[in-house]
Enzyme design. Structure first.
Site, PDB file in Angstrom:
ATOM      1  N   HIS A  19      19.978  82.376  -2.606  1.00  0.00           N
ATOM      2  CA  HIS A  19      18.832  82.973  -3.292  1.00  0.00           C
ATOM      3  C   HIS A  19      19.251  83.974  -4.376  1.00  0.00           C
ATOM      4  O   HIS A  19      19.959  84.947  -4.099  1.00  0.00           O
ATOM      5  CB  HIS A  19      17.944  83.666  -2.263  1.00  0.00           C
ATOM      6  CG  HIS A  19      16.590  84.020  -2.788  1.00  0.00           C
ATOM      7  ND1 HIS A  19      15.717  83.091  -3.314  1.00  0.00           N
ATOM      8  CD2 HIS A  19      15.943  85.202  -2.853  1.00  0.00           C
ATOM      9  CE1 HIS A  19      14.596  83.688  -3.682  1.00  0.00           C
ATOM     10  NE2 HIS A  19      14.717  84.977  -3.420  1.00  0.00           N
TER      11      HIS A  19
ATOM     12  N   ASP B 130      19.532  77.882  -0.873  1.00  0.00           N
ATOM     13  CA  ASP B 130      18.753  79.079  -0.563  1.00  0.00           C
ATOM     14  C   ASP B 130      18.592  79.256   0.942  1.00  0.00           C
ATOM     15  O   ASP B 130      18.117  78.362   1.642  1.00  0.00           O
ATOM     16  CB  ASP B 130      17.379  78.979  -1.224  1.00  0.00           C
ATOM     17  CG  ASP B 130      16.737  80.333  -1.438  1.00  0.00           C
ATOM     18  OD1 ASP B 130      16.766  81.152  -0.505  1.00  0.00           O
ATOM     19  OD2 ASP B 130      16.212  80.575  -2.542  1.00  0.00           O
TER      20      ASP B 130
ATOM     21  N   SER C 282      12.290  85.918  -7.585  1.00  0.00           N
ATOM     22  CA  SER C 282      11.789  85.810  -6.223  1.00  0.00           C
ATOM     23  C   SER C 282      10.276  85.960  -6.236  1.00  0.00           C
ATOM     24  O   SER C 282       9.602  85.292  -7.023  1.00  0.00           O
ATOM     25  CB  SER C 282      12.484  86.820  -5.314  1.00  0.00           C
ATOM     26  OG  SER C 282      12.299  86.486  -3.953  1.00  0.00           O
TER      27      SER C 282
END
Length: 306
Positions: free
Chosen positions: A289, A233, A115
């Site tokens: 994600h 995502d 991330s």
């Protein structure tokens, strides 16, 4: 282990020392010869259900690898808080200092960032060439920033609600920029001038205010720059940022790939030359994600760490 859900926002570093020529990896999230950085809001470097799981997967496939989990803070809680509120430039400086002092990393290392850890480790590559980063693996990183915070997973959702409101009101306010991590990679495509002039982190590492030749040279020194995009995502907006794409300037509906951005066409960061030379690797995976299977991780990520 079916799916690994990584929801961290911490730095982990690791080095892997195997054979006569040590292999090192840095993950903004952790490993010897390997550096790990985890970037999702509200987790810590040492959470056994997130970065800890990744660490075990790497160790399973690369026996003897040394993994160093780096906390930005004196406690686990402080580490989590810093992933929200400690100036990213300060975090990068701290990591660079740690790397420079670690004798096991001096011959080079691989880096893996999860991330926001992806763009944070890219800053390390661009700003701190010694010791040298060999491969950079960005898993769901937002290299052109974000323009929205649609969903934050887990127990940190209430913090994300507050952050979203703050960003919508004044992302480029000096105090907000200096104290809110997510503001430092907030990229408003409708107010590009505000972004270029007031973003203290992302606009700098993306050469928005001018070309820093050392940034370009240092990034181009990577053997491989791997970017992993999550096709479903629901956290990153726009998801194209995970492959260095973004909204076309002036609006927030149509996105363009990296290859159509001025950053690429003017080659301000060396990405076009890297692409032409086969140094850029674009990987896509089904899932939300940071959700990826153990089998996918072994097949697509481990080869860059060996």
């Amino acid at each position: 282990m079916g799916n690994v859900r990584t929801k961290v926002k911490i730095w982990l570093m690791s080095l892997e020392l195997m054979g006569p020529r040590p292999r090192r990896q840095l993950r903004w999230s952790g490993q010897p010869g390997l550096g790990l950085k985890c970037g999702l809001k509200g987790d810590s470097c040492c959470n056994p259900l997130s970065m800890g799981a990744i660490k075990k997967m790497v160790e399973k496939k690369i026996p003897g690898i040394y993994v160093l989990s780096l906390e930005i803070g004196k406690t686990l809680m402080e580490d989590v808080e810093n992933s929200f509120f400690l100036n990213v430039n300060s975090q990068v400086t701290t990591v660079c200092q740690i790397l420079a002092k670690d004798p096991k990393l001096q011959q080079g290392y691989n880096a893996m960032g999860f991330s926001q850890g992806g763009q944070f480790l890219r800053a390390v590559a661009q700003r701190c060439p010694s010791p040298p980063m060999i491969n950079l693996i960005s898993v769901g990183g937002q290299h052109q920033g974000v323009y929205g915070l649609p969903r934050c997973p887990g127990e940190s959702s209430h913090i994300c609600d507050l952050i979203r409101k703050t960003l919508n009101v004044g992302a480029y306010n000096k105090a907000v920029q200096e104290r809110l991590v997510q503001a430092e990679y907030w990229h408003d495509p409708i107010k590009e001038d505000m972004y270029r002039n007031h973003s203290i982190f992302l606009a700098d590492i993306n050469q928005e205010r001018g070309v820093n030749e050392s940034y370009k040279r240092n990034l181009m020194a990577l053997k491989k720059f791997v970017m992993v995009k999550f096709l479903n995502d629901s956290v990153v907006d726009p998801v194209d940022s995970e492959w260095f794409g973004f909204y076309r300037s002036g609006q927030a509906k149509e996105t363009i790939p990296l290859q159509e951005t001025t950053l690429y066409t003017q080659d301000r960061l060396g990405l076009k030359k890297m692409d032409d030379a086969g140094q850029l690797v674009f990987l896509a995976v089904e899932g939300d994600h940071l959700q990826l299977s153990e089998a996918w991780f072994y097949a697509h990520i481990i080869p860059f760490l060996e």
